[in-house]
Design an enzyme around this catalytic site. Structure first.
Site, PDB file in Angstrom:
ATOM      1  CE  LYS A  22       7.917 -13.367  79.145  1.00 14.19           C
ATOM      2  NZ  LYS A  22       6.584 -13.961  79.165  1.00 14.19           N
ATOM      3  NE  ARG A  92       6.512 -12.449  75.085  1.00 20.44           N
ATOM      4  CZ  ARG A  92       7.818 -12.483  74.871  1.00 20.44           C
ATOM      5  NH1 ARG A  92       8.440 -11.416  74.378  1.00 20.44           N
ATOM      6  NH2 ARG A  92       8.505 -13.559  75.168  1.00 20.44           N
ATOM      7  N   GLY A 101       5.086 -20.712  82.616  1.00 21.32           N
ATOM      8  CA  GLY A 101       3.799 -21.326  82.326  1.00 21.32           C
ATOM      9  C   GLY A 101       2.655 -20.876  83.206  1.00 21.32           C
ATOM     10  CG  MET A 103      -0.169 -15.419  84.819  1.00 19.99           C
ATOM     11  SD  MET A 103       0.267 -14.003  85.768  1.00 19.99           S
ATOM     12  CE  MET A 103       1.857 -14.466  86.350  1.00 19.99           C
ATOM     13  NE  ARG A 336      13.353 -17.797  81.414  1.00 19.84           N
ATOM     14  CZ  ARG A 336      12.127 -18.269  81.248  1.00 19.84           C
ATOM     15  NH1 ARG A 336      11.089 -17.570  81.595  1.00 19.84           N
ATOM     16  NH2 ARG A 336      11.942 -19.468  80.743  1.00 19.84           N
ATOM     17  CG  HIS A 456       4.794 -27.329  81.684  1.00 17.99           C
ATOM     18  ND1 HIS A 456       4.442 -28.343  82.558  1.00 17.99           N
ATOM     19  CD2 HIS A 456       4.558 -26.185  82.334  1.00 17.99           C
ATOM     20  CE1 HIS A 456       3.993 -27.814  83.673  1.00 17.99           C
ATOM     21  NE2 HIS A 456       4.046 -26.501  83.569  1.00 17.99           N
ATOM     22  CB  SER A 766      17.046 -23.221 121.924  1.00 18.24           C
ATOM     23  OG  SER A 766      16.820 -23.804 120.669  1.00 18.24           O
ATOM     24  CB  CYS A 833      15.977 -25.898 117.909  1.00 26.37           C
ATOM     25  SG  CYS A 833      14.724 -25.729 119.184  1.00 26.37           S
ATOM     26  CE1 TYR A 853      21.310 -23.437 118.031  1.00 29.82           C
ATOM     27  CE2 TYR A 853      22.492 -21.979 119.522  1.00 29.82           C
ATOM     28  CZ  TYR A 853      21.553 -22.971 119.304  1.00 29.82           C
ATOM     29  OH  TYR A 853      20.861 -23.488 120.367  1.00 29.82           O
TER      30      TYR A 853
HETATM   31  P1  ADP Z   1       6.392 -17.620  78.517  1.00 31.53           P
HETATM   32  O1  ADP Z   1       6.726 -16.679  79.595  1.00 31.53           O
HETATM   33  O2  ADP Z   1       5.382 -18.651  78.915  1.00 31.53           O
HETATM   34  O3  ADP Z   1       7.610 -18.154  77.844  1.00 31.53           O
HETATM   35  P2  ADP Z   1       6.165 -15.770  76.352  1.00 31.53           P
HETATM   36  O4  ADP Z   1       5.485 -14.468  76.512  1.00 31.53           O
HETATM   37  O5  ADP Z   1       7.631 -15.734  76.369  1.00 31.53           O
HETATM   38  O6  ADP Z   1       5.592 -16.765  77.423  1.00 31.53           O
HETATM   39  O7  ADP Z   1       5.654 -16.319  74.974  1.00 31.53           O
HETATM   40  C1  ADP Z   1       5.283 -17.607  74.611  1.00 31.53           C
HETATM   41  C2  ADP Z   1       5.812 -17.889  73.215  1.00 31.53           C
HETATM   42  O8  ADP Z   1       5.363 -16.927  72.273  1.00 31.53           O
HETATM   43  C3  ADP Z   1       7.334 -17.828  73.183  1.00 31.53           C
HETATM   44  O9  ADP Z   1       7.812 -18.865  72.409  1.00 31.53           O
HETATM   45  C4  ADP Z   1       7.615 -16.514  72.542  1.00 31.53           C
HETATM   46  O10 ADP Z   1       8.828 -16.521  71.884  1.00 31.53           O
HETATM   47  C5  ADP Z   1       6.430 -16.334  71.597  1.00 31.53           C
HETATM   48  N1  ADP Z   1       6.161 -14.904  71.371  1.00 31.53           N
HETATM   49  C6  ADP Z   1       5.830 -13.992  72.286  1.00 31.53           C
HETATM   50  N2  ADP Z   1       5.717 -12.767  71.760  1.00 31.53           N
HETATM   51  C7  ADP Z   1       5.985 -12.902  70.443  1.00 31.53           C
HETATM   52  C8  ADP Z   1       6.054 -11.979  69.353  1.00 31.53           C
HETATM   53  N3  ADP Z   1       5.821 -10.675  69.507  1.00 31.53           N
HETATM   54  N4  ADP Z   1       6.345 -12.465  68.138  1.00 31.53           N
HETATM   55  C9  ADP Z   1       6.590 -13.788  67.980  1.00 31.53           C
HETATM   56  N5  ADP Z   1       6.549 -14.712  68.957  1.00 31.53           N
HETATM   57  C10 ADP Z   1       6.256 -14.274  70.184  1.00 31.53           C
HETATM   58 MG    MG Z   2       9.064 -16.971  77.271  1.00 33.79          MG
END
Ligand code: ADP
Ligand code: MG
Ligand code: MG
Length: 878
Positions: A22, A92, A101, A103, A336, A456, A766, A833, A853
């Site tokens: 991220k 984040r 989901g 963390m 991503r 999710h 093998s 194997c 193989y």
């Molecule tokens: P995940 O990896 O579980 O998607 P994220 O860190 O991307 O977690 O965030 C979860 C939600 O919060 C996402 O919908 C994201 O767009 C929103 N979000 C995260 N940071 C911000 C921010 N700075 N302003 C507004 N929304 C945010």
């Molecule tokens: Mg996200």
């Protein structure tokens, strides 16, 4: 001084290992000039250091965080925790590879009792301000402090019920204020202290929580399922908040540049007007398709489309993007390379090659080898489907067909399904959450009442290749009472239901499924490229002509392991093998064995024919003999009659075969040492079969005879002499000059250690890595399940060594044996194997140590072909 914190503007996409997925992409988007709320990333190295430092941030880290926070205040012109116009941030997590989901993110951090008032005045929107604060208290309590989410949700539901409204959006400012008071009280009741008012304290607590969450149980399970090492750590991103919940010119959404289920080109996404990000992902409200944005906010839509295309062209891959619009201004929050089904992955890779964005090798590497499994999953039988009754329709969130018994909780699904009692399970839930992962894994299909294509359930199901139908609003689920209602029917736990993940249709009852066809054009193209670049050959483990033919259809180049004992368990053969086992004299034994020759020979002939001239390694009898002895009274009586013995005598002889530790007992080549007649019989069968099939079909098969469980060259020599004597006799009788090869399985550590000597007698090795793993670790795979779970939880082992080769220990034996063996015999042919032969990371290892193989179960053959190509391409790069 180490650098623990990077501003987005200091990073690039290439810094993934340090900044996490991220973080590095936020940096790259900043570099590309996209509209990104600014912020900074605390590195994955800081996470590792945090864990080493007794789960504490170092002074240096705290200083650097505060330094960048000051910078962030500067560029935003706002102060953290300010009473007039506070800076709010999100915290984040983001590891090197996305762990959806796993963390949790904390939004609106920086609000407190005073700041919220300033925020209300500044935004001129008190309802929004107090809503943000109550969301923050809720998230902080849950994610950082572990106060159960449900305590808060109950209060919201109670308030909505009291007011007679349906959505959160219907609650007003005073409602928010009263919720805040209630939430703070819940926090205090659980934490025995007041909700933290100091913004910096909130921030450090949140950062620590993200680092801690790297080791939460669901993260550990996810890592094990996805081969992610525990020492990578996660980064933390601290980012200025933007708000999608500021009215009708605001919103938030998720979009893909291509369809993640089918791969079709074109924007695909969902958004919610006047909502904060979490609302889309959690499936609380069912979102609108992204096309609606064009009508609601055409300018934003246009800009979004342009930037989405720019991102895809920049990364040369399908992008999965999160965005938020705050009062008409668009922000990107994440991009991503999107997760996708195998079907989509294949189409996208081929399309990108055709568009000139990537080359063939890159296309081959773009497809996760394990995911091909999904393409081998069943679809509904056409006729059965026509007769089926559609009782509902919802979003086709993850393709495939599933029919099974309904279970309402992840635990029950886990107990009933794959890996449990082995029932076919359809998990029916209101919505799923990360705790449900194992239950989802055990299910054939997943049906949810709430949530969109990016909920999710949908994301995780696609990742697993499990059929999923989501957001079925007519479905009424009572998880506690274990009943659901749909289309006028009531279903209880254990009732059958069927889901079509391609159409979103839901059917009553158990609809017949059929295996998928894999010969679609794009699939064929990818596999063709894989075959072009791989160095390893791919064989299969098969004991029946049907399996062999199936494997050949899937691209197997021969059989790496044919287990002959499976041929003995047939009803018409087992009495004969039992007679052989209980015989007292060589003559009796030979007589019994002679009756088996035609069967065994017939089997070999059928196998060779199914292989159409491809090679086959035949492993001689391996299991402990007692596995064949009669267990029921009836079988004993029959055998006693056959052998002119009393039932008592039969029982005594069976008892004599009892071993304390059969896996280390009288088995493998030890059987042929004590009863050379067995090896003689098998040799005659295989030699005659090959000679006859060669004559009948015009093939030039050269039998490969494999002596199992050798630990000492002299025992191999002993058995080999028996084989050669018989083989030569058969050749003479048949007037044939057929060639044959004798090799061994390396599955006892001593064989690996003395491989140079073994290779004097063996023409091929093998690696039987099931036994080799068992004997190297000193625990059996039948018992390991009982304690391995504790080993994962305590981070002693990260994965099951029976599924993925332990390269450090067992792998060392393999590598040494190959080297030593080839010193003696440079053209020694080597393969693997064990179960590991179909595991991509093991295949990469096999490529590196120079095996010829890998051999795996028929359904894994395409996976192995692709993984072998990826090993060749990746190792060439490095
Ligand atoms: P995940 O990896 O579980 O998607 P994220 O860190 O991307 O977690 O965030 C979860 C939600 O919060 C996402 O919908 C994201 O767009 C929103 N979000 C995260 N940071 C911000 C921010 N700075 N302003 C507004 N929304 C945010
Ligand atoms: Mg996200
Ligand atoms: Mg073995």
């Amino acid at each position: 001084m180490a650098k623990w914190v990077y501003k987005f503007e200091e990073g690039r996409a290439s810094m993934r290992n340090l900044l996490g997925g991220k973080g590095c992409n936020l940096a790259e988007m900043t570099y590309l000039g996209l509209p990104i709320p600014q912020g900074f990333t605390i590195t994955t190295e800081a996470c590792t250091e945090y864990h080493k430092n007794n789960n504490a941030l170092t002074q240096e880290m705290e200083d650097q965080i505060l330094e960048d926070l000051t910078w962030l205040e500067g560029i935003n012109g706002k102060k953290f925790g300010d009473v007039n116009d506070p800076l709010l941030v999100s915290v984040r997590s983001g590891a090197r590879v996305s762990m959806p989901g796993m963390m949790d993110t904390i939004l609106n951090l920086g609000l407190n009792d005073v700041a919220v008032e300033g925020f209300a005045k500044k935004t001129n929107n008190p309802r929004f301000a107090y809503d943000s604060y109550r969301r923050f208290i809720q998230m902080f309590s849950d994610v950082v402090m572990g106060v159960p989410k449900s305590l808060f949700e109950k209060e919201i539901d109670a308030l909505k019920a009291k007011k007679g409204v349906k959505y959160d959006i219907d609650l007003d400012t005073d409602d928010m204020k009263s919720l805040i008071a209630t939430f703070k009280q819940i926090y205090k009741d659980n934490q025995h202290e007041d909700f933290p008012q100091d913004a910096k304290t909130q921030l450090f607590e949140a950062v620590r929580a993200v680092f801690r969450s790297w080791d939460n149980p669901r993260a550990i399970v996810y890592r094990r399922m996805n081969d992610i090492p525990g020492d990578w750590g996660t980064a933390v991103n601290v980012q200025t908040m933007v708000f999608g919940n500021m009215g009708n010119t605001s919103g938030t959404g998720v979009a893909f540049t291509r369809n993640p289920a089918t791969g079709e080109k074109g924007i695909f996404g969902e958004y919610l007007i006047d909502a904060q990000g979490e609302d889309v992902v959690a499936g609380v409200r069912t979102p609108s398709p992204i096309s609606q944005l064009e009508k609601d906010l055409p300018e934003c839509y246009k800009q979004f489309m342009e930037l989405a295309t720019k991102l895809e062209n920049h990364f040369h891959d399908m992008q999965d993007m999160e965005f938020t619009i705050q009062e008409g201004k668009l922000y990107f929050l994440q991009t991503r390379n999107g997760k996708r089904t195998a079907q989509a992955a294949i189409k996208i890779a081929c399309d990108l090659v055709d568009e000139g964005q990537i080359d063939e090798k890159e296309a081959v590497c773009r497809i996760e080898a394990k995911s091909l499994d999904q393409l081998l999953h069943p679809t509904f039988d056409k006729d059965a489907l026509k007769a089926g009754e559609v009782i509902g329709h919802a979003l086709p969130a993850s393709p495939g067909a599933a029919a099974g018994k309904i279970y309402f909780t992840a635990e029950e699904a886990k107990a009933a399904g794959k890996g449990g009692r082995g029932e076919r399970v359809v998990l029916v839930r209101l919505e799923t959450s990360p705790e449900d992962i194992e239950g989802m894994h055990a299910s054939e299909g997943i049906l949810t009442a709430r949530g969109g294509m990016t909920s999710h359930a949908a994301v995780v199901a696609r990742g697993m290749g499990t059929c999923c139908v989501s957001g079925c609003t007519e479905l009424k689920v009572d998880e506690e009472k274990k009943v659901c209602e749909l289309g006028g029917y009531t279903f209880h736990e254990g009732d059958y239901i069927s889901l079509d993940g391609n159409t979103g249709n839901i059917y009553k009852g158990d609809i017949k499924t059929v295996p998928a066809s894999t010969n679609t054009g794009d699939f064929g193209r990818i596999m063709g490229w894989a075959d072009k670049y791989r160095k390893l050959r791919v064989r299969t483990n098969a004991d029946t002509p049907a399996d062999a033919a199936n494997a050949v259809r899937l691209g197997a180049e021969g059989i790496g392991l044919c287990r002959t004992e499976h041929m003995f368990f047939n009803e018409d053969r087992i009495p004969k093998i039992r007679r052989m086992i209980l015989s007292d004299t060589v003559e009796e034994r030979e007589a019994a064995l002679n009756q088996l020759i035609p069967f065994q020979k017939g089997d070999f002939k059928a196998m060779y024919k199914a292989l159409e001239g491809r090679p086959m390694v035949v492993r001689y009898l391996d299991p402990p003999l007692h596995e064949f002895v009669p267990k029921t009274e009836e079988d004993m009586e029959q055998l006693a009659k056959d052998m002119n013995l009393s039932v008592e005598e039969v029982k005594t002889r069976c008892d004599e075969l009892h071993e304390f530790n059969p896996m280390m007992g009288h088995r493998g080549c030890r059987l042929a040492v004590t009863y050379p007649e067995i090896a003689k019989m098998q040799t005659r069968a295989v030699m005659e079969a090959a000679i006859e099939v060669n004559a009948e079909e015009g093939y030039s098969i050269e039998p490969d005879i494999m002596i199992p469980l050798v630990g000492e060259v002299k025992e191999l020599k002993f058995v080999k002499d028996v084989v050669v004597e018989t083989a030569e006799a058969v050749k003479k009788e048949k007037n044939s000059d057929i060639k044959y090869h004798i090799g061994t399985m390396i599955e006892i550590p001593r064989a690996a250690l003395t491989a140079d000597k073994i290779a004097q007698e063996a023409e091929f090795f093998s690696f039987g890595t099931n036994d080799l793993t068992q004997m190297t670790f000193g625990f059996s795979r039948d018992d390991a399940g009982k304690f391995l779970e504790s080993y994962y939880q305590n981070k002693i082992y990260e994965f099951d060594p029976f599924a993925k080769l332990d390269q450090e220990g067992v792998g060392q034996l393999v590598q040494m044996a190959v080297e030593k063996g080839r010193k003696t015999r440079p053209d020694l042919h080597c393969g693997i194997c064990g179960e590991h032969g179909g595991d991509p990371s093991t295949i990469d290892f096999c490529h590196r140590v120079g095996l010829d193989y890998v051999s795996c179960s028929p359904f894994r053959v395409p996976i192995a072909r692709l993984a072998a190509a990826q090993a060749a391409i990746n190792n060439e790069k490095n």
